[in-house]
Write a protein that holds these residues in place. Structure first.
Motif, mmCIF file in Angstrom:
data_model
loop_
_atom_site.group_PDB
_atom_site.id
_atom_site.type_symbol
_atom_site.label_atom_id
_atom_site.label_comp_id
_atom_site.label_asym_id
_atom_site.label_seq_id
_atom_site.Cartn_x
_atom_site.Cartn_y
_atom_site.Cartn_z
ATOM 1 N N GLY A 95 1.134 -1.425 -0.195
ATOM 2 C CA GLY A 95 0.074 -0.032 0.443
ATOM 3 C C GLY A 95 1.181 1.456 0.429
ATOM 4 O O GLY A 95 0.330 2.205 -0.806
ATOM 5 N N GLN A 96 1.798 1.043 0.545
ATOM 6 C CA GLN A 96 2.460 2.010 0.183
ATOM 7 C C GLN A 96 4.053 2.394 -0.665
ATOM 8 O O GLN A 96 4.460 3.807 -0.714
ATOM 9 N N ARG A 97 4.622 1.173 -1.300
ATOM 10 C CA ARG A 97 5.970 1.568 -2.406
ATOM 11 C C ARG A 97 5.385 -0.215 -3.535
ATOM 12 O O ARG A 97 5.279 -0.392 -2.595
ATOM 13 N N LEU A 98 6.939 0.533 -4.204
ATOM 14 C CA LEU A 98 6.978 -0.214 -4.874
ATOM 15 C C LEU A 98 7.926 -1.227 -4.638
ATOM 16 O O LEU A 98 8.717 -0.235 -4.853
ATOM 17 N N ILE A 99 8.341 -1.727 -5.043
ATOM 18 C CA ILE A 99 9.650 -2.564 -4.473
ATOM 19 C C ILE A 99 10.061 -3.501 -6.029
ATOM 20 O O ILE A 99 8.757 -4.732 -6.212
ATOM 21 N N THR A 100 11.061 -3.097 -6.596
ATOM 22 C CA THR A 100 11.318 -4.578 -8.043
ATOM 23 C C THR A 100 12.460 -4.421 -7.701
ATOM 24 O O THR A 100 13.895 -4.257 -6.849
ATOM 25 N N VAL A 101 12.298 -6.182 -7.412
ATOM 26 C CA VAL A 101 14.242 -6.875 -7.446
ATOM 27 C C VAL A 101 14.437 -7.715 -8.976
ATOM 28 O O VAL A 101 13.777 -8.267 -9.014
#
Length: 320
Positions: A95-101
């Motif tokens: 809900g707060q951020r996008l994380i890409t790995v």
């Protein structure tokens, strides 16, 4: 390597190494270290390993865990050693951020931070950042296919216009290698488009829970249609690759046949003189021609005459 971005004045601003990650709107993990994984895990998000990302089961590619959506797509890019390869990239939407790995460098991840403000929906929220990044990725796949199409057009033109001569086989072999490289790249893009399409379908299915569902749904559906159009284009290019491979191999066969034909003509020209020389090379006691004064010139003239007659016959048959 970890890159953290926050939205500022409608643009993505890169945060410093010591910045508070809780303020980041997008965290991009490139071959994350244990320390970076620990920092990101403190945000109540589990970071998948490369083995998890490479798992082909649908449950490992698209799932929800602890309120975060995990979506994995396979994208072409460049590894640290310079090798181009298609590898998985995981998008984690909370809900707060996008994380890409990721463990390689697809070009959209390098270009999007400076172009995020030009995305269709901007980059003010986490969902808009995801939508803009997907938009950049789809556009990059279109660019790759367009570039491959131009390369195939050039190779086709050069192959058709190539004249037979010295070095022709080397040029055809080089053209074939170029076609094979482009075919591999097109197949990587095609596989990536399939995973992107599945990822978009998963996101659209869960989009009702977001505050901007009305704006995001048309955008993502439009991206889905673009992906489907690119899949058709990729299939078209694949058929062109097959045609070009067949054409190149056919040209190589023609070039080899021309060489074999020349050797066959040379063998045919020397066959009658060889027959005559073999006859007069037999060791019989009674061979009247051996005692003739003009026997040797006669044999030479006979050899030359038969070779000339063979050449005229081959020319009459249009075999030369």
């Amino acid at each position: 390597m970890m890159y953290a971005y926050a939205s500022q004045n409608g643009r993505l601003h890169r945060l410093g190494r010591e910045a508070d990650l809780s303020q980041a709107l997008w965290i991009d993990l490139m071959v994350p270290t244990k320390e970076e994984i620990a920092l990101t895990s403190a945000l109540a998000v589990e970071i998948p390993t490369l083995a998890d990302m490479e798992e082909i089961e649908i449950s490992n590619r698209l799932y929800r865990e602890d309120g975060a959506d995990y979506m994995t797509a396979v994208l072409p890019g460049e590894r640290a050693d310079g090798q181009r390869k298609a590898m998985p990239v995981t998008f984690i939407l909370s809900g707060q951020r996008l994380i890409t790995v990721r463990h390689h460098s697809p070009r959209p991840f390098l270009t999007f931070p400076t172009r995020a403000d030009r995305a269709t929906l901007g980059c003010n929220t986490v969902d808009r950042v995801f939508a803009g990044l997907v938009e950049e990725i789809v556009a990059r796949q279109a660019d790759i296919l367009e570039s491959s199409g131009r390369v195939l057009d050039q190779v086709m033109t050069e192959t058709i216009d190539l004249k037979s001569g010295r070095g022709t086989s080397d040029k055809l072999n080089a053209a074939l290698r170029v076609v094979v490289r482009e075919a591999e790249l097109i197949s990587q893009v095609r596989a990536g488009l399939l995973t992107i399409e599945r990822m978009l379908a998963f996101f659209v299915a869960t989009i009702d829970e977001t505050a901007e569902a009305k704006k995001l749904r048309p955008m993502m559906r439009s991206q889905g249609r673009d992906v489907q159009a690119l899949e058709v284009h990729a299939d078209f290019l694949s058929s062109r690759v097959s045609l070009l491979v067949d054409t190149t191999l056919g040209m190589i066969n023609l070039e080899q046949n021309s060489t074999v034909r020349i050797l066959s003509v040379i063998a045919a020209l020397f066959l009658p003189p060889t027959l005559i020389a073999s006859i007069y090379g037999m060791n019989f006691d009674i061979m009247p021609e051996l005692q003739w004064i003009w026997g040797y010139p006669m044999a030479l003239c006979l050899m030359l005459g038969t070779s000339l007659a063979t050449w005229l016959v081959l020319r009459w048959k249009n075999w030369l």
